[in-house]
Write a protein that holds these residues in place. Structure first.
Motif, short mmCIF file in Angstrom:
data_model
loop_
_atom_site.label_atom_id
_atom_site.label_comp_id
_atom_site.label_asym_id
_atom_site.label_seq_id
_atom_site.Cartn_x
_atom_site.Cartn_y
_atom_site.Cartn_z
N LYS A 64 0.84 -1.21 0.00
CA LYS A 64 0.00 0.00 0.00
C LYS A 64 0.88 1.26 0.00
O LYS A 64 0.63 2.23 -0.74
N GLU A 65 1.93 1.26 0.81
CA GLU A 65 2.83 2.42 0.88
C GLU A 65 3.65 2.55 -0.41
O GLU A 65 3.87 3.66 -0.91
N ALA A 94 1.41 3.97 -3.18
CA ALA A 94 1.15 5.40 -2.97
C ALA A 94 2.38 6.25 -3.31
O ALA A 94 2.27 7.37 -3.80
N PRO A 107 3.29 8.03 2.84
CA PRO A 107 1.84 8.05 3.04
C PRO A 107 1.32 6.67 3.46
O PRO A 107 1.80 5.65 2.96
N HIS A 108 0.37 6.67 4.36
CA HIS A 108 -0.30 5.47 4.90
C HIS A 108 0.55 4.71 5.91
O HIS A 108 0.10 3.69 6.42
N SER A 156 -1.62 11.04 -2.19
CA SER A 156 -1.89 10.59 -0.81
C SER A 156 -1.25 11.52 0.22
O SER A 156 -0.85 11.08 1.31
N ALA A 198 -2.31 11.54 3.74
CA ALA A 198 -2.02 10.34 4.55
C ALA A 198 -0.57 10.29 5.01
O ALA A 198 -0.09 9.26 5.49
#
Ligand code: SF4
Length: 405
Positions: free
Chosen positions: A153-154, A157, A191-192, A238, A241
């Motif tokens: 996920k990172e 992004a 982000p995230h 993002s 985030a």
């Protein structure tokens, strides 16, 4: 005899990561070979090119006074000794393996090569068995991975090309090829990212047991698309985030604790190593030892002068094809600048600085600068050695601002 480091810049990438503030570009692979050819030419002709550009390469770095080594011509005995090479970028692992071989051959032909550490920066998705074998054969003995995170996920992004599984695929390929010194770069603040995902990245790192780890805090500045968006309060890339500064400081402290427990030696603010695997090349930067940089945007330091090549890769190749080195930012280092560098670069190393040596060498007294920092608990003193307080490393920039004021 002084051993110098050689840095080669390869400013090409497959995509532009959202957080990247380097001078790198996404170009057709047809531009790689002419670029490598230009860099090889710069390496081979560096003395004449530097002379023509007005750069003075100090005699003490030459070996002209040394007797020729056995089986070496007198000419070879006059060349500076190079013991570390770092091919960075960008993504140098995108180059054809012959290109990497040609760069190292040019260095061997132009200097007295006593290589102990030869690093190639690589992205995990670019690793293939054949390439790794060719790199090892060419002399690469260390690979530094820009892996940044183990969380898909990172990575998505951030605009990275690789995924977690690529990292697990790449490391065994390198080890099987005989490259036994592997470094991981991680970024705290993507982000995230959360405490949970950062903890997981550290656990995955432990499973793969690299010899060296670098952890950088995300830089929020105008130089990257993500940085700009954060500064403008936007949500693209993002940006909304991105963890807070306090969270980033927590990630850093988790790293310090986790890597210590795993047996890594914290030797520089952003760098940890298994004993004996500290980056010999990068230590030259922090110790203000001389290095020569080749390629677009590459920086060099002779001990008395600093200079850099033009950043634009096309302009760099064009200038060299016309027989000229496009040197920019050429300056003689004044005594005041050298002192600031001693403090700033020296204190990045966790061993600290020997204040008595610096005071004697520069004819200054530093007590008044250090007293308030010691009172505030930001530095520790032990005899004439001063170092950053281990618990305050995440705010080291504040110390440097105070110190250089
Ligand atoms: S791979 Fe590295 S140099 Fe290339 S765009 Fe991403 S962060 Fe920048």
């Amino acid at each position: 005899m002084m051993r110098i480091g050689v840095y080669v810049q390869v400013p090409f990438c497959q995509t532009k990561c959202t957080y990247c503030n380097f001078h790198t570009g996404v170009v057709s692979s047809s531009r790689f070979a002419p670029y490598v050819e230009a860099v090889c030419w710069e390496i081979r002709e560096h003395r004449e090119l530097l002379n023509a550009a007005g750069v003075v390469w100090p005699e003490r770095l030459e070996r002209s006074s040394a007797a020729p080594l056995q089986n070496q011509s007198a000419t070879a005995s006059e060349r500076p000794i190079v013991n570390t090479v770092y091919i960075g970028g960008g993504t140098p692992s995108l180059l054809e393996t012959q290109g990497v071989q040609n760069l190292l051959d040019a260095i061997r032909e132009s200097f007295c090569a006593e290589f102990v550490e030869v690093t190639l920066e690589a992205d995990p998705e670019t690793i293939e068995a054949e390439k790794a074998t060719a790199w090892a054969r060419a002399g690469i003995n260390r690979v530094s991975f820009g892996l940044q995170s183990f969380s898909d996920k990172e990575l998505i992004a951030a605009g990275r090309m690789h995924r977690r599984t690529d990292i697990y695929g790449a490391v065994p390929i390198l080890r099987a090829a005989g490259i036994s010194n592997i470094s991981f770069d991680l970024i705290a603040g993507l982000p995230h990212q959360t405490k949970g995902s950062w903890k997981k990245s550290l656990e995955e790192l432990e499973a793969l047991a690299p010899e060296h780890v670098s952890v950088y805090l995300l830089e929020i500045d105008e130089g990257s698309r993500l940085g700009k968006e954060v500064l403008q309060g936007g949500a693209r890339y993002s940006a909304s985030a991105v963890p807070s500064e306090d969270e980033m400081a927590d990630f850093y402290e988790m790293t310090q604790d986790g890597l210590r427990r795993m047996g890594y030696h914290h030797y520089e603010i952003s760098n940890w190593a298994k004993p004996g695997f500290e980056s010999k090349h990068n230590l030259k930067y922090w110790r203000r030892e001389p290095y020569l940089g080749f390629g677009a945007g590459a920086h060099s330091f002779s001990g008395t002068e600093r200079w850099a090549n033009a950043h634009d890769a096309a302009a760099y190749v064009n200038a060299l094809q016309n027989g000229r080195l496009p040197v920019e930012q050429h300056e003689k280092v004044t005594s005041g600048q050298a002192l600031e560098e001693e403090l700033f670069l020296g204190l990045r190393q966790l061993d600290g600085i020997d204040v008595a040596r610096i005071e004697q060498e520069y004819g200054v007294t530093l007590k008044a600068k250090f007293d308030p920092l010691a009172t505030a608990g930001l530095i520790e003193r032990e005899g004439s050695v001063v170092r950053l307080a281990p618990g305050r490393l995440s705010i080291s920039n504040e110390v440097f601002v105070e110190l250089l004021r």
